[in-house]
Design a protein around this motif. Structure first.
Motif, short mmCIF file in Angstrom:
data_model
loop_
_atom_site.label_atom_id
_atom_site.label_comp_id
_atom_site.label_asym_id
_atom_site.label_seq_id
_atom_site.Cartn_x
_atom_site.Cartn_y
_atom_site.Cartn_z
N ASP A 58 -5.82 -2.14 5.06
CA ASP A 58 -6.00 -2.02 6.52
C ASP A 58 -6.47 -0.71 6.66
OD1 ASP A 58 -4.88 -3.61 7.89
OD2 ASP A 58 -2.47 -2.22 8.27
N CYS A 59 -6.35 -0.17 5.43
CA CYS A 59 -7.01 1.67 5.04
C CYS A 59 -7.81 1.41 3.35
CB CYS A 59 -6.24 3.11 4.84
SG CYS A 59 -4.65 2.25 3.29
N LYS A 60 -7.86 0.52 2.95
CA LYS A 60 -8.94 0.35 1.54
C LYS A 60 -8.33 1.46 0.68
CE LYS A 60 -11.22 -2.03 4.35
NZ LYS A 60 -10.47 -3.61 4.96
N GLN A 61 -7.45 1.88 0.01
CA GLN A 61 -6.38 2.08 -0.55
C GLN A 61 -6.19 1.41 -1.34
OE1 GLN A 61 -7.02 5.59 -1.05
NE2 GLN A 61 -9.00 5.48 0.97
N PRO A 62 -6.14 1.60 -3.16
CA PRO A 62 -5.71 0.94 -4.04
C PRO A 62 -3.70 0.58 -3.90
CG PRO A 62 -6.52 2.47 -4.77
CD PRO A 62 -6.76 2.44 -3.38
N ALA A 63 -3.37 -0.73 -3.56
CA ALA A 63 -2.23 -1.35 -3.44
C ALA A 63 -1.41 -1.44 -4.91
CB ALA A 63 -2.11 -2.15 -2.68
N VAL A 64 0.25 -1.73 -4.78
CA VAL A 64 0.41 -2.08 -6.01
C VAL A 64 1.14 -2.66 -5.90
CG1 VAL A 64 0.84 1.07 -6.94
CG2 VAL A 64 2.67 -0.15 -5.63
N ARG A 65 1.73 -3.89 -7.09
CA ARG A 65 2.69 -4.56 -6.69
C ARG A 65 4.23 -4.73 -6.51
NH1 ARG A 65 1.79 -9.15 -10.80
NH2 ARG A 65 3.56 -10.05 -9.89
N ASP A 66 4.69 -5.38 -5.18
CA ASP A 66 5.47 -5.38 -4.55
C ASP A 66 6.42 -6.59 -5.35
OD1 ASP A 66 7.46 -5.00 -2.76
OD2 ASP A 66 6.71 -5.27 -1.27
N TRP A 67 7.57 -6.36 -5.82
CA TRP A 67 8.20 -7.64 -6.46
C TRP A 67 9.84 -7.73 -6.24
CZ3 TRP A 67 5.95 -8.32 -10.93
CH2 TRP A 67 5.00 -7.39 -11.75
N ASN A 68 8.72 -8.65 -4.93
CA ASN A 68 10.10 -8.14 -3.80
C ASN A 68 10.52 -10.28 -3.63
OD1 ASN A 68 11.65 -6.02 -3.27
ND2 ASN A 68 10.17 -5.77 -1.48
N CYS B 236 1.32 -1.12 -0.21
CA CYS B 236 0.05 -0.06 -0.14
C CYS B 236 0.71 0.87 -0.25
CB CYS B 236 -0.86 0.38 1.44
SG CYS B 236 -2.24 1.34 0.99
N GLU B 237 0.60 2.10 -0.58
CA GLU B 237 1.37 3.13 -1.33
C GLU B 237 0.80 4.19 0.43
OE1 GLU B 237 1.03 4.42 -4.71
OE2 GLU B 237 3.15 3.58 -5.47
N LYS B 238 -0.39 4.15 1.08
CA LYS B 238 -0.83 5.08 1.66
C LYS B 238 0.13 4.88 3.01
CE LYS B 238 -4.71 7.47 3.13
NZ LYS B 238 -6.15 7.27 3.87
N THR C 121 -7.42 -4.86 -9.57
CA THR C 121 -7.24 -3.79 -8.57
C THR C 121 -6.78 -4.07 -7.83
OG1 THR C 121 -8.54 -2.11 -9.66
CG2 THR C 121 -8.32 -1.89 -7.72
N VAL C 122 -6.10 -3.84 -6.46
CA VAL C 122 -6.35 -4.54 -4.77
C VAL C 122 -5.91 -3.81 -4.29
CG1 VAL C 122 -5.15 -6.31 -3.88
CG2 VAL C 122 -5.46 -6.90 -5.57
N LEU C 123 -7.06 -3.86 -3.14
CA LEU C 123 -7.35 -2.73 -1.78
C LEU C 123 -6.48 -3.42 -0.79
CD1 LEU C 123 -10.79 -1.87 -2.73
CD2 LEU C 123 -9.04 -0.69 -3.34
N CYS C 124 -6.03 -2.21 -0.20
CA CYS C 124 -4.96 -3.18 1.31
C CYS C 124 -6.09 -2.98 2.94
CB CYS C 124 -4.73 -0.98 1.54
SG CYS C 124 -3.91 -1.22 3.27
#
Length: 65
Positions: free
Chosen positions: A30-40, A8-10, A25-28
């Motif tokens: 916790d805060c229900k904001q859009p999340a981005v892919r984590d490439w780790n 989550c970027e927020k 589209t995936v929401l966090c």
């Protein structure tokens, strides 16, 4: 259906999510904001073998084919 890592970027929360498509589209949770892919993490090819020099971003990487 893949399980992908997101961030989550927020709020900065990292989590995994089961999605039906890679571009859903995936929401966090916790805060229900859009999340981005984590490439780790490790990346595997379609055959299950570890790929060499693969970023995990299939849109720009041709190594898994």
């Amino acid at each position: 259906m893949p399980i992908l890592q997101y961030k989550c970027e927020k709020c900065g929360k990292k989590f995994e999510e089961l999605v039906s498509r890679f571009d859903d589209t995936v929401l966090c949770p916790d805060c229900k904001q859009p999340a981005v892919r984590d490439w780790n993490g490790e990346v595997f090819s379609a055959t299950g073998q570890k790929t060499k020099k693969c970023s995990g971003n299939c849109k720009t990487c041709g190594g898994c084919r």
